[in-house]
Design a protein around this motif. Structure first.
Motif, PDB file in Angstrom:
ATOM      1  N   ASN A 279     -44.358 -63.891   2.678  1.00 29.50           N
ATOM      2  CA  ASN A 279     -44.626 -63.743   3.898  1.00 29.50           C
ATOM      3  C   ASN A 279     -43.312 -63.809   4.783  1.00 29.50           C
TER       4      ASN A 279
ATOM      5  N   ASP B 246     -37.094 -63.370  10.723  1.00 29.21           N
ATOM      6  CA  ASP B 246     -37.178 -62.434  11.249  1.00 29.21           C
ATOM      7  C   ASP B 246     -37.282 -61.156  10.731  1.00 29.21           C
TER       8      ASP B 246
ATOM      9  N   ARG C 160     -39.671 -58.425   8.477  1.00 28.74           N
ATOM     10  CA  ARG C 160     -41.053 -57.864   7.860  1.00 28.74           C
ATOM     11  C   ARG C 160     -40.955 -56.434   7.218  1.00 28.74           C
TER      12      ARG C 160
ATOM     13  N   PRO D 248     -46.126 -59.298   7.362  1.00 30.31           N
ATOM     14  CA  PRO D 248     -45.891 -59.624   8.681  1.00 30.31           C
ATOM     15  C   PRO D 248     -46.820 -60.903   9.186  1.00 30.31           C
ATOM     16  N   ARG D 249     -46.279 -61.393  10.130  1.00 29.99           N
ATOM     17  CA  ARG D 249     -46.980 -62.655  10.842  1.00 29.99           C
ATOM     18  C   ARG D 249     -48.098 -61.987  11.697  1.00 29.99           C
ATOM     19  N   MET D 250     -47.652 -60.990  12.397  1.00 30.45           N
ATOM     20  CA  MET D 250     -48.342 -60.274  13.376  1.00 30.45           C
ATOM     21  C   MET D 250     -48.891 -58.985  12.644  1.00 30.45           C
ATOM     22  N   PRO D 251     -50.184 -58.446  13.286  1.00 29.44           N
ATOM     23  CA  PRO D 251     -50.799 -57.103  12.659  1.00 29.44           C
ATOM     24  C   PRO D 251     -49.687 -55.994  12.933  1.00 29.44           C
TER      25      PRO D 251
ATOM     26  N   PRO E 127     -47.974 -52.697  14.252  1.00 29.31           N
ATOM     27  CA  PRO E 127     -48.071 -52.528  15.447  1.00 29.31           C
ATOM     28  C   PRO E 127     -48.444 -50.746  15.635  1.00 29.31           C
TER      29      PRO E 127
ATOM     30  N   ASP F   7     -42.368 -56.941  21.703  1.00 27.67           N
ATOM     31  CA  ASP F   7     -42.661 -57.766  20.472  1.00 27.67           C
ATOM     32  C   ASP F   7     -41.456 -57.690  19.561  1.00 27.67           C
ATOM     33  N   TYR F   8     -41.033 -56.443  19.674  1.00 33.27           N
ATOM     34  CA  TYR F   8     -39.870 -56.012  18.528  1.00 33.27           C
ATOM     35  C   TYR F   8     -38.737 -55.149  19.387  1.00 33.27           C
TER      36      TYR F   8
END
Length: 582
Positions: free
Chosen positions: A62, A119, A121, A145-148, A150, A360-361
């Motif tokens: 992760n 940082d 993913r 990734p930590r977030m879904p 995109p 976010d990116y």
């Protein structure tokens, strides 16, 4: 009292800086490098593997995890492992290239690669970085990734396994490399390309050795694609299906749909594939299977494997279709698979790649630079020494160079010499930052030009935080070629690409400084150039080299050093206690 308190805070900050993994989740893995008898194309031979698997095991972690991989070498030759694309922030000791950041792991010895994924993913990979062991020692490195995601307007199903391209030799790869090094000739081309170690039914005795990806109609799948081939860039396509590119080298991209992809050794590409072909249960033909094919992108006149590996995309249906291996008519390749010499397609594909550049990116491309390095990429001929037999072109020896310097690996680790300020270091910080001669690099006559190269272990140094631009200029020495150049320790932004000779006054005006693709491996166009920009925020010694293994062997590489910054958190960590000695 105030001064004492500040000193305490400084010491505490330093201790925390030297323990970057304290709050991270630790993921531990064990790798055993060992021989295993493997049969392909009716040839059985001992193959170097990790944990007896070919390809090797997938590492799945992760974002933010601390990763500890203990590698035990159970064979008589040395070995190392490189975590391709992992930035190794302050942990260059875990990067892996032999004699650059570490001495190899000897027979019966172990070394724990210890690093944190910061940082990043997506899809990366790992491979051996000693000699030509990468031919069979490789596997996927997946960072969840930590977030879904995109890019997914609807649910996406992750394919059960990544798609990893490789090459298979019936002969012994070490012998092929040794003969190439001894006589200065080109290596024997591989006998097959593979998908997850399987050649597919177009090769002799290989009908049963075919990769099959099963899908359900109507669902969208995430395919993680990795090119681990030793010496060839590849086109890939799936019959009757399009692919939507959403990630390259573990960096999200602006999605775009394409009929096929071009992927160089060292690169990864994530695509979405929707199983939207209408399969009828009443159809009398076997239309629930579709060919997935990969074949080389040819830019070299030197010998190469011009065959094609195929796998099968198979739809789940209620109809009972034949379950045996694909029949002979699977030799009909996808009509959307580019021809081997389709440079226009390769160019369009590369030009379509853009960073996502969202809130976010963000795309942190340097808008201005502190230093520009221009380096030529050349194949060279070296005069044959007296009383030796040479099998290169015109009875000379093949070599390769950057700015006419062929990289020579020292017998000690460059990183150790640098860290310990070894006055007897086997490297020098005098890599030329511009070509020694300025001329028409893409129009030179390879027969009449003197192409002897210089040899040495040369690196260039930059201060921490330097905004660095490197222009990689292909040349027509011997042969113009599409070179995949990999940078260790850093991602970079491909701000410009073009054909012919780089012209700073003209070409910099066309740079993309808004959403250029962010990568760790760039395909330098055949007979052209690529400009990359790097935020040098990772102290240590790093390797830049062509990911065509034969070219690295010939010396197409250089090193660069990023000095420690002023803050303790901008300094290379001390070497681990189990670092292998030379």
């Amino acid at each position: 009292m105030e001064r004492s308190y500040c000193q305490i805070l400084l010491v505490a900050a330093l201790i925390l800086a030297l323990q970057p993994h304290s709050s991270a989740t630790i993921k531990r893995f064990k790798f055993s490098v060992e021989w295993k008898n493997v049969t392909r194309l009716c040839h059985t031979k001992p193959l170097l593997t990790v944990n007896g698997r070919y390809p090797g095991p997938t590492i799945s972690v992760n974002e933010g995890d601390n990763v500890q991989v203990t590698v035990t070498n159970r064979v008589a030759t040395n070995t190392t492992i490189h975590w391709h694309g992992v930035r190794q922030l302050r942990t260059g000791w875990a990067d892996g290239p032999a004699y650059v950041t570490q001495c190899p792991i000897g027979q019966g010895k172990s070394y724990t690669y210890n690093f944190t994924v910061v940082d990043q993913r997506g899809t990366l990979w790992w491979h051996a970085h000693f000699s030509w062991q990468r031919a069979s020692v490789y596997g996927a490195f997946i960072i969840h990734p930590r977030m879904p995601f995109p890019y997914a307007p609807s649910p996406v199903v992750e394919a059960p396994s990544p798609i990893i391209f490789g090459e298979w030799w019936n002969g012994d790869v070490d012998s092929i490399e040794n003969e190439m090094t001894l006589y200065g000739g080109g290596p024997n081309s591989s006998d097959a390309y593979t998908i997850n170690g399987l050649p597919g039914p177009l090769y002799p005795c290989s009908a049963k050795d075919t990769f099959i990806q099963t899908v359900e109609p109507g669902k969208t799948y995430l395919l993680r694609i990795i090119n681990a081939a030793l010496n060839d860039e590849l086109f890939f396509a799936v019959a009757n299906h399009s692919l939507t590119v959403v990630e390259i080298d573990a960096v999200y991209t602006k999605p775009f749909t394409t009929s096929a992809i071009m992927i160089t050794p060292g690169q990864t590409t994530n695509v979405l594939l929707t199983a939207d072909y209408k399969v009828s249960d009443d159809d009398s033909t076997n239309t629930n299977t579709f060919v997935m094919a990969a074949r080389p992108y040819l830019t070299s006149v030197f010998p190469f494997d011009n065959s094609t590996t195929i796998g099968i995309l198979k739809y789940k249906t209620t109809k009972k279709f034949p379950t045996q291996a694909p029949p002979a008519d699977y030799s009909l390749l996808p009509t959307n698979l580019p021809a081997m010499t389709d440079t226009p397609f390769a160019t369009r594909f590369s030009n379509n790649l853009r960073s996502l550049a969202s809130e976010d990116y963000p795309c942190n491309v340097p808008k201005n630079i502190d230093k520009r390095v221009i380096t030529t990429i050349s194949l060279n001929l070296q005069d044959c020494p007296v009383n030796q037999t040479c099998k290169g072109y015109l009875n000379k020896r093949f070599h390769a160079s950057m700015n006419n310097n062929s990289f020579v690996r020292p017998s000690n680790s460059i990183l150790e010499s640098y860290y310990h300020h070894n006055i007897k270091a086997q490297y020098s910080s005098d890599f030329p930052e511009n070509p020694p001669l300025v001329f028409n690099y893409t129009g030179v006559d390879p027969v009449t030009e003197n192409m002897n190269t210089e040899f040495g272990t040369r690196v260039f140094e930059v201060a921490f935080g330097t905004k660095l631009e490197i222009v990689l200029q292909d040349t027509n020495f011997l042969n113009p070629e599409n070179h995949p150049i990999h940078v260790h320790g850093h991602n970079f932004f491909v701000v410009g690409r073009g054909f012919g000779n780089f012209d700073a006054a003209k070409d910099t005006k066309e740079y993309n400084l808004v959403d250029p693709p962010e990568r760790n491996t760039v395909a330098v166009p055949v007979g052209g150039w690529a400009a990359i920009r790097i935020n040098t925020d990772n102290p240590g010694v790093w390797f830049i080299h062509c990911h065509l293994e034969e070219h690295t062997t010939w010396g197409l590489a250089m090193g660069f050093i990023v000095k420690n910054g002023k803050d303790p958190t901008q300094s290379l960590l001390p070497p681990p206690s189990d670092l292998p000695p030379c």
